[in-house]
Enzyme design. Structure first.
Site, PDB file in Angstrom:
ATOM      1  CG  ASP A 284      -2.170   0.898   0.989  1.00  0.00           C
ATOM      2  OD1 ASP A 284      -2.122   1.779   0.087  1.00  0.00           O
ATOM      3  OD2 ASP A 284      -3.169   0.753   1.718  1.00  0.00           O
TER       4      ASP A 284
HETATM    5  C1  NOJ Z   1      -4.077   3.944   0.044  1.00  0.00           C
HETATM    6  C2  NOJ Z   1      -5.231   2.986   0.080  1.00  0.00           C
HETATM    7  O1  NOJ Z   1      -5.216   2.300   1.313  1.00  0.00           O
HETATM    8  C3  NOJ Z   1      -5.222   1.995  -1.068  1.00  0.00           C
HETATM    9  O2  NOJ Z   1      -6.401   1.249  -1.031  1.00  0.00           O
HETATM   10  C4  NOJ Z   1      -5.075   2.698  -2.368  1.00  0.00           C
HETATM   11  O3  NOJ Z   1      -5.086   1.777  -3.431  1.00  0.00           O
HETATM   12  C5  NOJ Z   1      -3.795   3.508  -2.360  1.00  0.00           C
HETATM   13  N1  NOJ Z   1      -3.848   4.479  -1.275  1.00  0.00           N
HETATM   14  C6  NOJ Z   1      -3.556   4.255  -3.653  1.00  0.00           C
HETATM   15  O4  NOJ Z   1      -4.451   5.298  -3.761  1.00  0.00           O
END
Ligand code: NOJ
Length: 869
Positions: A284
Site C-alpha cells: 500500500d
Molecule cells: C491507500 C489505500 O489504502 C489503497 O487502497 C489505495 O489503493 C492507495 N492508497 C492508492 O491510492
C-alpha cells in the site's frame, strides 16, 4: 543515497520485534523465511514460462526498475513502476479503485462492493468485474487496485467496510473470486487488498494519526490468533488467490507487531506458502518501512516508490540495486519478484492489451506535465477517452438487484399514479456542488452513492432519486410531486408531508478512508446513527403521514430503532451505495419494475454493543503501536449476535420480496472422496537468471542523464555504495533473519499445494438440495442460503457456506443444489497447521436468512469413509 533509511528501517523493525518477543504482553509474529518463489502451479504454468523468458533478458537495473515505483505523482497513474525502454516495456500503471477508474473522466461509477454483495448474485459480480476491468484497460491501466476483502468488516463502524463485500468470509470469498475473474477476463490485473487485518482507519498510519492529534510512533497492531486468522480473515483471500488474483496489496497496519508489508509470517508463510500465491505483493502507498527486510519478507513491488510521498528517497530503487550487488538480497529473490510481477502480466494477457495511459490522476486538464510533481515534460496528458461502453445498463441492473426490502406493510410497490408524492431529505437530490463537488467524495451532501477516500471514482453523472421518481410519476401520468430537501426545514416538511398520499424519505450514513474526515469521523464512523438528523426527519414526516417509505443509502449497518416499528413507516429499503444510477435503481424497486431480491450482507442489530466488537478510537500503548486485540475471535456480525443470544432487528441474509417463497424437500447426497492428504515433499531450488556484475561503476547513472526531480531510479549516483546509499552505517554489518537468503529446496506447506491452498480442501463432500416455490402472485428472485453448524463448543451457532439465487414465476418450483466442500466442514487445527473435520455432529440448514433456517439435516461425516481425520 537512502540506504540509511532502508537499513535503519530494518534495524528499528528488528529491535521492535526483539523487544516485543521478550515482552510477554505483546503479540509476536514468528519469522518465516525464505520467501517462497513462484513455480507456475495451478494454471499459471504458461504465464510463468513467459515471465521467466522475459526476466532472462533483463539486466539488474531493469529488474529493479520493475519492482520500484517512480515516486508519488511522478507519472500519470496513482502508482507507476519504472520501465524497460530497451525492450519497449512501458512499466506498470496501477490505478484505483474497487468501484471504477479513479481520478479521471468519462468513466463509470459502479455500485460499491458492499452494495453488490447484497445481490448474492455470482454472474452480476462477474459482469461488474468485467466492466470495471474493461474501463481500466481502455484507460491504459495495468492493475486495478481492487477488489477489497480487507477490511472484512470486523466492526460496522470501520471506515472502509463498504469498499469490500461483507463481514461474512464466505459471501466475501465468493464475491471476490467472481470479481477477480471478471476484472482479469478484461485483460487487467486485479489487486486484491488489503492484506491483512486492516480493519479500521484509526492509527493505520503514523503520519495520519499524528495529524489527528495522536502522537503515536508506530502503526496499530492487529493482534490475532491462528484460528481466527484462518477461519475468518484469511478465508476470502484464499478465494481470491484460487481465482487467480494477479496482485495482492499488503496493508498499513501491523499484524502481531510486525508491519504487514514486511511480515514474513503473513506474506511468506501464509500467502505465498500456504495459499500458493503465484502473483506479486504490492505495498500500500507508504506502507513499506524497510528495504532489505521487506524484500526478505515477501514484498515484490513497492508503491508509490518513495519512502514518504515526494521525499525523493526510497527503500528500493538504488538501494535494492546495491543490496543485490553486495549480496545481501540474493539474485533469486529479485528474480522471483520480477517473475511474479510478469507472471501476473501474462496471466491476464496484458501483452495483448497494451494501450498507453491516456489520463492523468493529478489533473483533468488536457495539457500538463507528464511528471506532475516535477512539473516537467508538458504534453497531452488527458485524452478524455470515453470508456463507459454500455455499462450504465448493467450498473442500474446491479444496483437495483442489490436493494434490500426490509419492511413492507403494503407501502410498496408504488404505482406512479399516487395522487400526491412527497419526497424528503437531502438524500433525494444531488449535492449542490455537483456530484463530484467534494474531492474524493469528502462530504455527504445530496444522495449518497459512494463513500469517501481512494475507493472512489468520479461520477459521469448522478441520477438522484427525486429526478427518477419525478420521471416515473410523469411517465405514468400520476399526480403531484413535492419535495423538501432540507432536513431541518421542519415547517415545510410538515406542510408537504401532511398533504402527501405517500412520503418517501431519503436518509444516509457515510464513512471512508482515514486520510480524510467528515465532521470528526476520521474514516471510521463515530457511531451507527443516521446522519443529518435523519431520525428527526423520519419522525417529522411520520408524525403527519401514515404512508411513509424510508430509503437508506448507507455504508453499512445503522441503528433503526427509532422508526422501524413505527406503523406509519409502511416500507423500508436499504439501497447501499448504488453508484451513478442511484435514483433509477431505487425507483425501479419503488415502482415495482424490479421486484427486490437482495439480502442483507451484514446484520442490523438493536444496539451497537450487540456486534461485540468496535473500532479502537484511542491509542492504548503510549506513543507505541496501539494494540488492537481481536479477542472476539471469529465472532463478528451475526456470529456475535447469535452467540450473545439476542435478536437483531434485521438479521444477516434477510430480505423480503413483493412475492413470497416456501422451502421444502431437503435432500442430502454424499460423495465418496479420497482421504485428505497433507501436501508433502520439497519445492525445487529457487531459479535465478542472469549474471550480476559486482562492479558498482556498472550501475552509476549514465553520463549526461537527465534526472527528473523527485523521480526514483535504480541507478547509483556514485560507484561507492556507501556514498550512493547515504548510509553512515553501510559497512557496520547487519544481522539478517536466519534462512532469509536460502534458495535451496524447501519443505512444502501441508495445507498448501496449489493456489488457494491444498486442492483437496475444495473436494465436494455433499450436495444439498431443496425445493423452493413462489407462493405469491408475481415473479421474484430468491436467495437460497445454506448454513452449517460445525457443532464444536467453540463454533458459531451457524456459518454461511453456500447460496444460490433463482428467479421463480408465480407457483413455479425449482430445486436448488448446493455443494458443501471439505473446507466448508473444517476447522483450523493449530497443531498440525492444517484443516481438519472435527468429531462434532455437522448439521446443514437451508433457508431464507441466518435466522430463517427452514430446512435442517444431519451431515454424516465419518472418518472411516475418508472424510476427515
Ligand atoms: C491507500 C489505500 O489504502 C489503497 O487502497 C489505495 O489503493 C492507495 N492508497 C492508492 O491510492
Amino acid at each position: 543515497m537512502r540506504l540509511a533509511q532502508a537499513f535503519s528501517g530494518v534495524v528499528v523493525a528488528a529491535a521492535v520485534a526483539q523487544a516485543q518477543s521478550s515482552d510477554a504482553k505483546l503479540a509476536y509474529s514468528p519469522p518465516k523465511y525464505p520467501s517462497p518463489w513462484a513455480d507456475g502451479s495451478g494454471n499459471w504454468e504458461a504465464a510463468y514460462a513467459k515471465a521467466q523468458a522475459f526476466v532472462k533478458q533483463l539486466t539488474l537495473l531493469e529488474k529493479v526498475n520493475i519492482t520500484t515505483g517512480v515516486g508519488w505523482e511522478g507519472e500519470q497513474c496513482v502508482g507507476n513502476t519504472g520501465s524497460v525502454p530497451r525492450l519497449g516495456f512501458p512499466g506498470f500503471c496501477n490505478q484505483d479503485s474497487p468501484l471504477g477508474v479513479r481520478d479521471t473522466d468519462y468513466n463509470s461509477a459502479f455500485p460499491a462492493g458492499g452494495t453488490v454483495a447484497a445481490s448474492w448474485d455470482r454472474s452480476l459480480w462477474r459482469q461488474r468485474g468485467a466492466d470495471m476491468g474493461a474501463e481500466h484497460r481502455d484507460k491504459g491501466v495495468d492493475t486495478q487496485l481492487g477488489p477489497v476483502v480487507g477490511p472484512l468488516g470486523r466492526s460496522p463502524e470501520g471506515g472502509r467496510g463498504w469498499e469490500g463485500f461483507s463481514p461474512d468470509p464466505v459471501l466475501s470469498g465468493i464475491a471476490v473470486g467472481e470479481t477477480v475473474q471478471g476484472i482479469q477476463s478484461s485483460g487487467v490485473i486485479a489487486c486484491t487488498k488489503h492484506f491483512i487485518l486492516n480493519e479500521q482507519e484509526h492509527f493505520r498510519q503514523v503520519g495520519e494519526a499524528n495529524g489527528y492529534g495522536f502522537p503515536i510512533t508506530e502503526a496499530l497492531s492487529s493482534n490475532i490468533d491462528d484460528v481466527t486468522l484462518h477461519e475468518l480473515y484469511l478465508w476470502p483471500f484464499a478465494d481470491a488467490v484460487r481465482a487467480g488474483t494477479g496482485a495482492i496489496m499488503c496493508s498499513y497496519n501491523q499484524v502481531n507487531n510486525s508491519y504487514a508489508c514486511a511480515n514474513s509470517y503473513t506474506l511468506n508463510y501464509l500467502l505465498k506458502g500456504e495459499l500458493g500465491f503465484q502473483g506479486f505483493v504490492m505495498s500500500d502507498w507508504q506502507a513499506q518501512h524497510s528495504g532489505v527486510a521487506s524484500a526478505y519478507a515477501g514484498l515484490d513491488m513497492t508503491m508509490p516508490g518513495d519512502t514518504l510521498f515526494d521525499t525523493n528517497r526510497t527503500y528500493w530503487g538504488t538501494n535494492l540495486t546495491i543490496a543485490v550487488v553486495n549480496g545481501t538480497v540474493p539474485e533469486w529473490r529479485i528474480d522471483d519478484m520480477v517473475t511474479r510481477i510478469m507472471s501476473a502480466y501474462y496471466y491476464v494477457g496484458r501483452d495483448k492489451h497494451t494501450k498507453p495511459v491516456n489520463f492523468d490522476s493529478w489533473t483533468l486538464d488536457t495539457f500538463g506535465p507528464k511528471h506532475f510533481i516535477a512539473n516537467e515534460e508538458f504534453t497531452v496528458i488527458n485524452e478524455h477517452v470515453d470508456v463507459r461502453a454500455e455499462h450504465a445498463k448493467n450498473i442500474r441492473d446491479a444496483a437495483s438487484k442489490s436493494i434490500v426490502l426490509l419492511k413492507n406493510k403494503g407501502g410498496l410497490p408504488l404505482t406512479g399514479k399516487e395522487k400526491y408524492t412527497g419526497v424528503f431529505g437531502q438524500g433525494a437530490v444531488t449535492n449542490l456542488w455537483g456530484p463530484n463537488g467534494c474531492g474524493d467524495r469528502q462530504c455527504d451532501n445530496g444522495t449518497l452513492a459512494m463513500g469517501w477516500g481512494s475507493g472512489t471514482a468520479n461520477f459521469p453523472y448522478l441520477v438522484d432519486p427525486l429526478t427518477a421518481i419525478q420521471n416515473t410519476v410523469l411517465e405514468t401520468s400520476g399526480g403531484v410531486i413535492q419535495s423538501v430537501a432540507d432536513n431541518w426545514a421542519y415547517a415545510q416538511i410538515a406542510q408537504v408531508a401532511s398533504q402527501a398520499s405517500v412520503s418517501v424519505v431519503f436518509v444516509s450514513a457515510d464513512s471512508g478512508e482515514g486520510y480524510l474526515d467528515i465532521d470528526g469521523n476520521e474514516g471510521d464512523r463515530n457511531n451507527l446513527t443516521l446522519w443529518h438528523d435523519a431520525d428527526a426527519l423520519i419522525q417529522n414526516v411520520t408524525a403527519v403521514c401514515n404512508n411513509t417509505i424510508v430509503v437508506m443509502s448507507t455504508v453499512g449497518a445503522v441503528l433503526v430503532n427509532s422508526f422501524y416499528q413505527n406503523p406509519n413507516v409502511t416500507a423500508i429499503l436499504w439501497a447501499g451505495l448504488p453508484g451513478e444510477q442511484a435514483g433509477n435503481s431505487i425507483a425501479d424497486v419503488l415502482y415495482g419494475r424490479v421486484n427486490p431480491g437482495g439480502k442483507l450482507p451484514f446484520s442490523i442489530a438493536k444496539s451497537r454493543s450487540d456486534y461485540g466488537t468496535d473500532v479502537m478510537y484511542e491509542p492504548n500503548n503510549g506513543h507505541g503501536a496501539p494494540q488492537d486485540d481481536f479477542t472476539e475471535g471469529i465472532f463478528i456480525d451475526y456470529r456475535a449476535i447469535d452467540k450473545k443470544g439476542v435478536d437483531p432487528v434485521y438479521e444477516f441474509g434477510y430480505g423480503i420480496s413483493y412475492t413470497t417463497f416456501s422451502y421444502s424437500n431437503l435432500q442430502i447426497k454424499s460423495h465418496p472422496v479420497k482421504p485428505y492428504t497433507p501436501t508433502s515433499g520439497h519445492t525445487k531450488p529457487a531459479p535465478s537468471f542472469g549474471k550480476v556484475s559486482k562492479d558498482y561503476s556498472d550501475y552509476v547513472f549514465p553520463a549526461s542523464f537527465h534526472q527528473v526531480p523527485y523521480y526514483i531510479y535504480p541507478w547509483l549516483n556514485s560507484s561507492d555504495p556507501k556514498v550512493a546509499s547515504e548510509d553512515p552505517d553501510y559497512d557496520s554489518g547487519h544481522k539478517w533473519p536466519a534462512h532469509a537468503a536460502d534458495g535451496s529446496a524447501q519443505p512444502k506447506n501441508p495445507a498448501g499445494g496449489a493456489p488457494g491452498g491444498n486442492p483437496q480442501l475444495y473436494d465436494v463432500l455433499f450436495t444439498v438440495s431443496a425445493t423452493i416455490t413462489n407462493t405469491g402472485k408475481i415473479t421474484g428472485d430468491e436467495v437460497v442460503e445454506l448454513y452449517i453448524s460445525l457443532g464444536g463448543p467453540n463454533d458459531p451457532k451457524v456459518v454461511l457456506r453456500n447460496f444460490d439465487k433463482i428467479t421463480l414465476a408465480p407457483n413455479e418450483k425449482k430445486t436448488v443444489s448446493l455443494d458443501v466442500t471439505r473446507r466448508d466442514l473444517s476447522n483450523w487445527d493449530t497443531k498440525t497447521q492444517n484443516w481438519v473435520i472435527s468429531k462434532y455432529q455437522k448439521t446443514v440448514y437451508v433457508g431464507a436468512s441466518s435466522r430463517k433456517l427452514h430446512l435442517k439435516g444431519a451431515l454424516h461425516v465419518s472418518s472411516g469413509s475418508g472424510y476427515g481425520q
